[in-house]
Design an enzyme around this catalytic site. Structure first.
Site, mmCIF file in Angstrom:
data_model
loop_
_atom_site.group_PDB
_atom_site.id
_atom_site.type_symbol
_atom_site.label_atom_id
_atom_site.label_comp_id
_atom_site.label_asym_id
_atom_site.label_seq_id
_atom_site.Cartn_x
_atom_site.Cartn_y
_atom_site.Cartn_z
ATOM 1 N N GLY A 94 -37.582 32.985 -16.012
ATOM 2 C CA GLY A 94 -36.590 33.873 -15.450
ATOM 3 C C GLY A 94 -35.589 34.408 -16.460
ATOM 4 O O GLY A 94 -35.173 33.717 -17.382
ATOM 5 N N HIS A 152 -38.637 36.285 -12.250
ATOM 6 C CA HIS A 152 -37.509 37.025 -11.681
ATOM 7 C C HIS A 152 -36.494 37.450 -12.742
ATOM 8 O O HIS A 152 -36.201 36.716 -13.680
ATOM 9 C CB HIS A 152 -36.801 36.175 -10.626
ATOM 10 C CG HIS A 152 -36.150 34.927 -11.174
ATOM 11 N ND1 HIS A 152 -34.865 34.903 -11.659
ATOM 12 C CD2 HIS A 152 -36.637 33.680 -11.319
ATOM 13 C CE1 HIS A 152 -34.565 33.686 -12.067
ATOM 14 N NE2 HIS A 152 -35.624 32.924 -11.876
ATOM 15 N N ASP A 153 -36.012 38.668 -12.604
ATOM 16 C CA ASP A 153 -34.902 39.198 -13.398
ATOM 17 C C ASP A 153 -35.234 39.368 -14.884
ATOM 18 O O ASP A 153 -34.326 39.538 -15.692
ATOM 19 C CB ASP A 153 -33.652 38.325 -13.240
ATOM 20 C CG ASP A 153 -33.205 38.232 -11.793
ATOM 21 O OD1 ASP A 153 -32.780 39.261 -11.251
ATOM 22 O OD2 ASP A 153 -33.283 37.136 -11.200
#
Length: 259
Positions: free
Chosen positions: A136, A118-119
């Site tokens: 992440g 994520h991200d």
């Protein structure tokens, strides 16, 4: 044209000439642009945006929810740029409230079994070799090449034009234009071959080498070395990029070989 054995949510927006093979599953709120090819058994989840002329190989899962316990179902995206190839069984999670998106740039090659959490923000022309794992909020600069089986700690930043040895454990930031290897991860010189391939002149490469001699071989700490680089070495785009990276490194940069 989609095969009859593919599932495509009626709210997905797919360009007419996209090839979709059997057993693909495409969720709502998905956009796939012209010329892309989605291989069999690919799963594309809600919030995914796939650019033009991408090639996604069997078993990839794009846009699944983050593996982050803080994720509360917020609307986020996973963005794949144009002309990017995603090989077998790659997983790319969508973003969280932290950045709102996970993004892969244009002209990238994400080899088999890589994970992009994520991200993460991955630049253009990046190669992630087989089974590389990005935790992440990792940032990877343009033209970086990361060797197979590398493990990259959350929040780590990797500069542009970097070459990283396969099997590396990366828990420090890797500044631009360098080679990184050994255990623990360490400075191993300039990525001169890659820079020449991308049009950097011998003069530019020598100037980059001199910057890193001061940073890693002068015996000064990073703050002192950066001050000396700015005071004594000629101003240039590459110099300023390195100085800015070192000054803004949230985790601190990797060690020199003789540290």
């Amino acid at each position: 044209m989609p095969q009859p054995l593919a599932f495509i949510h009626p709210d997905a927006k797919i360009a007419p000439n996209v090839i979709i093979e059997p057993f693909v599953s495409i969720d709502k709120n998905v956009v796939i642009l012209e010329g892309s090819h989605i291989g069999p058994n690919v799963i594309i989840r809600e919030g995914t945006r796939i650019g033009r002329n991408c090639n996604i190989f069997p078993g990839a899962v794009i846009g699944a929810i983050p593996q982050d316990l803080k994720f509360c179902g917020e609307e986020t995206t996973a963005i794949i740029g144009d002309n990017t190839t995603i090989r077998e069984c790659v997983t790319i999670n969508r973003g969280t409230i932290a950045k709102g998106r996970t993004e892969i740039g244009n002209n990238c090659l994400i080899m088999a079994y890589c994970h992009v959490a994520h991200d993460c923000i991955v630049g253009n022309h990046v190669i992630l070799s087989n089974a590389t794992q990005l935790a992440g909020e990792v940032i990877v600069g343009d033209w970086a090449v990361i060797g197979g089986g590398s493990l990259i700690h959350q929040f780590t930043q990797i500069g542009a034009h970097v070459m990283i040895q396969g099997g590396s454990k990366i828990n420090k930031d890797i500044p631009p234009f360098v080679k990184a290897a050994r255990e623990p991860i360490s400075y191993c010189g300039i990525n001169s071959v890659g820079l020449r391939r991308r049009g950097y002149s011998n003069q530019q490469i020598r100037e980059i080498q001199e910057i890193y001699r001061v940073l890693y071989l002068s015996g000064m700490n990073n703050s002192m070395a950066v001050e000396r680089i700015e005071a004594e070495l000629p101003a240039a785009k590459e110099r300023d990029e390195i100085v800015l990276f070192v000054r803004n490194s949230p985790r601190g940069i990797m060690r020199g070989y003789f540290d």
